[in-house]
Design a protein around this motif. Structure first.
Motif, PDB file in Angstrom:
ATOM      1  N   GLU A 346      -3.675  -0.714   9.624  1.00 53.90           N
ATOM      2  CA  GLU A 346      -4.910  -1.179   8.970  1.00 53.90           C
ATOM      3  C   GLU A 346      -6.101  -1.126   9.943  1.00 53.90           C
ATOM      4  O   GLU A 346      -5.965  -1.433  11.135  1.00 53.90           O
ATOM      5  CB  GLU A 346      -4.674  -2.618   8.498  1.00 53.90           C
ATOM      6  CG  GLU A 346      -5.863  -3.205   7.793  1.00 53.90           C
ATOM      7  CD  GLU A 346      -5.586  -4.594   7.225  1.00 53.90           C
ATOM      8  OE1 GLU A 346      -4.397  -4.936   7.013  1.00 53.90           O
ATOM      9  OE2 GLU A 346      -6.565  -5.322   7.002  1.00 53.90           O
ATOM     10  N   CYS A 348      -8.527  -3.121  10.233  1.00 53.44           N
ATOM     11  CA  CYS A 348      -8.744  -4.448  10.852  1.00 53.44           C
ATOM     12  C   CYS A 348      -7.835  -4.645  12.064  1.00 53.44           C
ATOM     13  O   CYS A 348      -8.229  -5.307  13.030  1.00 53.44           O
ATOM     14  CB  CYS A 348      -8.426  -5.569   9.864  1.00 53.44           C
ATOM     15  SG  CYS A 348      -9.674  -5.813   8.604  1.00 53.44           S
ATOM     16  N   TYR A 394      -8.758   1.872   4.695  1.00 53.46           N
ATOM     17  CA  TYR A 394      -8.109   0.592   4.975  1.00 53.46           C
ATOM     18  C   TYR A 394      -6.853   0.918   5.775  1.00 53.46           C
ATOM     19  O   TYR A 394      -6.524   0.292   6.774  1.00 53.46           O
ATOM     20  CB  TYR A 394      -7.737  -0.011   3.623  1.00 53.46           C
ATOM     21  CG  TYR A 394      -7.377  -1.467   3.537  1.00 53.46           C
ATOM     22  CD1 TYR A 394      -6.300  -1.992   4.229  1.00 53.46           C
ATOM     23  CD2 TYR A 394      -8.096  -2.313   2.702  1.00 53.46           C
ATOM     24  CE1 TYR A 394      -5.957  -3.326   4.095  1.00 53.46           C
ATOM     25  CE2 TYR A 394      -7.758  -3.643   2.555  1.00 53.46           C
ATOM     26  CZ  TYR A 394      -6.683  -4.146   3.256  1.00 53.46           C
ATOM     27  OH  TYR A 394      -6.339  -5.461   3.116  1.00 53.46           O
ATOM     28  N   CYS A 421     -11.558  -6.445   3.561  1.00 56.10           N
ATOM     29  CA  CYS A 421     -11.600  -6.962   4.934  1.00 56.10           C
ATOM     30  C   CYS A 421     -12.012  -5.879   5.930  1.00 56.10           C
ATOM     31  O   CYS A 421     -12.675  -6.162   6.931  1.00 56.10           O
ATOM     32  CB  CYS A 421     -10.244  -7.537   5.325  1.00 56.10           C
ATOM     33  SG  CYS A 421      -8.854  -6.467   4.965  1.00 56.10           S
ATOM     34  N   CYS A 422     -11.595  -4.621   5.672  1.00 58.06           N
ATOM     35  CA  CYS A 422     -11.772  -3.583   6.697  1.00 58.06           C
ATOM     36  C   CYS A 422     -13.210  -3.081   6.873  1.00 58.06           C
ATOM     37  O   CYS A 422     -13.663  -2.961   8.021  1.00 58.06           O
ATOM     38  CB  CYS A 422     -10.848  -2.410   6.420  1.00 58.06           C
ATOM     39  SG  CYS A 422      -9.103  -2.829   6.521  1.00 58.06           S
TER      40      CYS A 422
HETATM   41 ZN    ZN Z   1      -8.573  -5.060   6.809  1.00 62.85          ZN
END
Ligand code: ZN
Ligand code: FUB
Length: 683
Positions: A346, A348, A394, A421-422
């Motif tokens: 991912e 993130c 992502y 989120c990313c």
């Molecule tokens: Zn993420």
């Protein structure tokens, strides 16, 4: 525009062997004190400011609407309830954090006013006691995901994850503008969290302290930021408490997302020795551990962190710096379980890998951590966003077949995600990248990431201006003009990456080794004359009296290198990766007129490759390479893939040609006179 400054406060040493009192605090030059003057990062920063930040703010409508609906519901002006969502607020907070960084670089009254309006809304939604989580406040939680009451399902509700991102946004906005509107909300929340979790609040958990660590780490590192900006030790104490109760006061005993490892709750963190579980959670945890140790001046987590890091780089990290290979848990699998097509990696998690390794460097002064930070930045993390700045990955596999929707259903990049989120994570990281270029102690300056830039650093002996010119990562030629106020003695420490140190490793850890040698050694000249240097902790150290106008020229050779993976990584057996400097290359279908899975590389062909800079189109300025094999294989840097056509096959690891003998035909084809290679530089 106010330019409030912050340094990395009181960074002490993690490793017991480094607790030598002669070692000094290493301070990173904050990103807003480094001016990018050209080269690679200028384009990226421009696309952040011009495209990604405004684009991301537009994608926050759904998250902002929930606040509006909640505020209207609370005021009685509407009965409509906000959408049920555990952590969409955190995406908004991360976008605000990035937008705040952009305000430090460029005024933008519209963005500032949007953030100010949001702060008014958030203050309306926040309970008078400081609690902030929309669905519990409005009374419409999904009990399976959020618990039926506040803090009754801390393992998955994300209540503390959300506010952690709020704290980071609030700190950034305060630093950018001097305004305390978001910071006041953050502080009120943090004090409330302290009361409920560590003291006891009659309105929560029957008055007993919750005393349980959150299932998704984030608040710990955010509390460190809150401490640094306010100076209030309460927040640092809270961060340490949250770390120390993890795996102690609560331990899930189920499977999958309820397994003890998933959220790193299988053991007290100081006793953990291997990476485990969900990779973003893990990355944020390790970052917080490094920071808390640094800020408290203790080494409580040093042994754990050093062992975890070794385990990561020697058994569980992709060559792109990607973490969390296993899709089903978005996390770490068994040792050497590093699939290519199925890799999750991912965005993130790659960003978290950067934060973690930057923290480890500041704590130790050891450049091997920067090798991993750099690897992650230039490969997995940057792949997460397209070159235009408005499409995202992502998931970052090392191979794609062009048909499988690996990226949350898409075969290519997505405009945004339901769980986003990313995109804001990579965006906020790019904006902070100039802050990874320089660091200093009382009497030394570290050049930690190369690129055209300018900064001024105040050492004990006075102020030193530095003006750096470099095309890094496309070239290893770096020129630094050093201008101390007056002749003064200090050390200049130039990072010599592992891939250039002659040991045959692409990065530390031994998972990825070169098939061919580096060739030329690294050379350093001062005022046109070669200088001898010693290498200490991965830095070439030049210790001398400096005068205004001194010029340092660093030359790190960047030949095309062929890499083999540790044979225990099943997915990479009988295959070769191509790297140039810190960049990992990949073959993409649109350059190769064939599914790239059909290609085979001549493993002995590194001496007959050709390179050129792409001119025009989305990849303008990117350096490509052609390698001999079953056919001429064109490769581009991995971070730049999927910028031209979607649904393309792509691979980092190219199958080895069974017969590696170069034929006369190969040699002829790769001769600099070959018409198909016109304009390219051939080795
Ligand atoms: Zn993420
Ligand atoms: O749970 C919050 C974030 O959403 C995680 O960090 C990501 O892995 C995604 O699941």
């Amino acid at each position: 525009m106010k330019r409030l400054l912050w340094g990395t406060a009181a960074i002490l040493l993690l490793s017991p062997s480094c607790s030598n009192s002669e070692k000094q605090e290493i301070i990173q030059v904050p990103f807003n004190e480094v001016t990018i003057t050209g080269g690679f990062w200028q384009c990226r920063m421009n696309s952040e400011l011009e495209t990604t930040v405004p684009f991301s703010l537009k994608h926050c409508d759904a998250a902002i609407k929930r606040f509006e609906q909640c505020a209207d519901f609370l005021s009685g002006s509407s009965t409509e309830l906000p959408e049920t969502h555990r952590f969409i607020s955190s995406d908004l907070y991360k976008v605000i954090e990035g937008a705040a960084y952009s305000l430090m670089l460029k005024d933008d009254p519209e963005t500032e006013s949007l953030i100010d309006s949001f702060a008014v809304l958030a203050a309306k939604v926040q309970r008078p006691d400081g609690y902030l989580y929309i669905n519990h406040i409005c009374g419409n939680p999904n009990p399976d995901e959020m618990g039926d009451k506040p803090y009754s399902w801390v393992v998955h509700s994300h209540e503390l994850y959300n506010v952690g991102h709020l704290y980071e946004a609030a700190v950034a906005y305060y630093q950018a503008t001097g305004k305390t509107n978001l910071l006041d909300i953050a502080v009120k929340n943090a004090r409330h969290v302290n009361k409920v979790f560590f003291e006891g609040d009659p309105n929560y958990n029957g008055g007993k302290p919750v005393n349980q660590a959150p299932g998704h780490e984030e608040i710990e590192l955010a509390l460190c930021k809150l401490y640094k900006v306010t100076g209030d030790t309460l927040y640092l104490d809270m961060a340490k408490k949250f770390l120390d109760i993890r795996g102690v006061t609560y331990r899930p005993e189920g499977e999958g997302v309820m397994s003890p490892e998933y959220a790193q709750q299988h053991a007290p963190v100081a006793l953990q020795r291997e990476v485990a579980g969900h990779s973003v959670r893990a990355g944020y945890l390790y970052t917080a551990m490094a920071q808390v140790d640094a800020l408290t001046g203790r080494s409580d987590y040093a042994e754990a962190l050093n062992s975890i890091w070794d385990n990561l780089v020697s058994t569980r990290m992709h060559i792109t710096g990607g973490l969390g290979a296993v899709r089903s848990v978005e996390g770490f699998g068994a040792k050497y379980e590093l699939p290519n097509k199925e890799a999750y990696d991912e965005t993130c998690a790659a960003v978290a890998n950067v934060f973690f390794n930057e923290g480890m460097f500041l704590a130790s002064g050891d450049a091997r951590f920067l090798d991993i930070a750099e690897l992650s930045i230039f490969n997995n993390a940057l792949a997460g966003i397209n070159l235009a700045g408005d499409r995202f990955f992502y998931v970052n596999p090392l191979e794609a077949d062009g048909q499988w929707g690996f990226n949350h259903g898409k075969t290519g990049r997505a405009e945004w995600f339901g769980c986003a989120c990313c995109p804001p994570n990579i965006s906020r990281m790019i904006l902070q990248t100039p802050g990874y270029m320089y660091a200093y102690t009382d009497d030394a300056i570290y050049l930690t990431l190369y690129g055209s830039s300018r900064t001024a650093i105040t050492l004990d002996c006075g102020k030193v201006e530095l003006n750096q010119t470099s095309d890094y990562p496309f070239s290893g030629e770096v020129t630094v003009d050093v201008n101390p106020g007056a002749g003064s003695r200090f050390s200049l420490k130039l990072r010599i990456p592992t891939w250039a140190d002659g040991t045959g490793n692409f990065i530390p850890g031994g998972l990825y080794t070169f098939r061919n040698r580096a060739g030329e050694p690294v050379r350093i000249k001062v005022n046109g004359k070669n200088v001898r240097y010693r290498i200490v902790d991965g830095f070439a150290v030049i210790d001398r009296y400096w005068d205004a106008g001194d010029r340092v020229e660093l030359s790190i050779p960047m030949p095309v290198r062929y890499v083999a993976a540790d044979s225990r990584i099943e997915a990479d057996r009988n295959a070769t990766a191509v790297t140039i400097g810190p960049l990992v290359y990949c073959a993409e279908e649109c350059d190769n007129a064939d599914r790239v899975q059909n290609l085979a590389i001549n493993t002995e062909g590194w001496g007959t490759t050709c390179m050129s800079t792409i001119s025009g189109g989305p990849l303008d300025g990117v350096r490509k390479v052609i390698c001999p094999g079953s056919r001429d294989i064109t490769m581009i840097p991995y971070y730049a893939w999927d910028n031209r056509e979607d649904s393309q096959s792509m691979t980092v690891w190219v199958k080895n040609l069974p017969d590696t003998t170069r034929t006369e035909k190969d040699l002829e084809r790769f001769s600099p006179n070959s018409p198909s290679l016109k304009g390219m530089i051939c080795l």
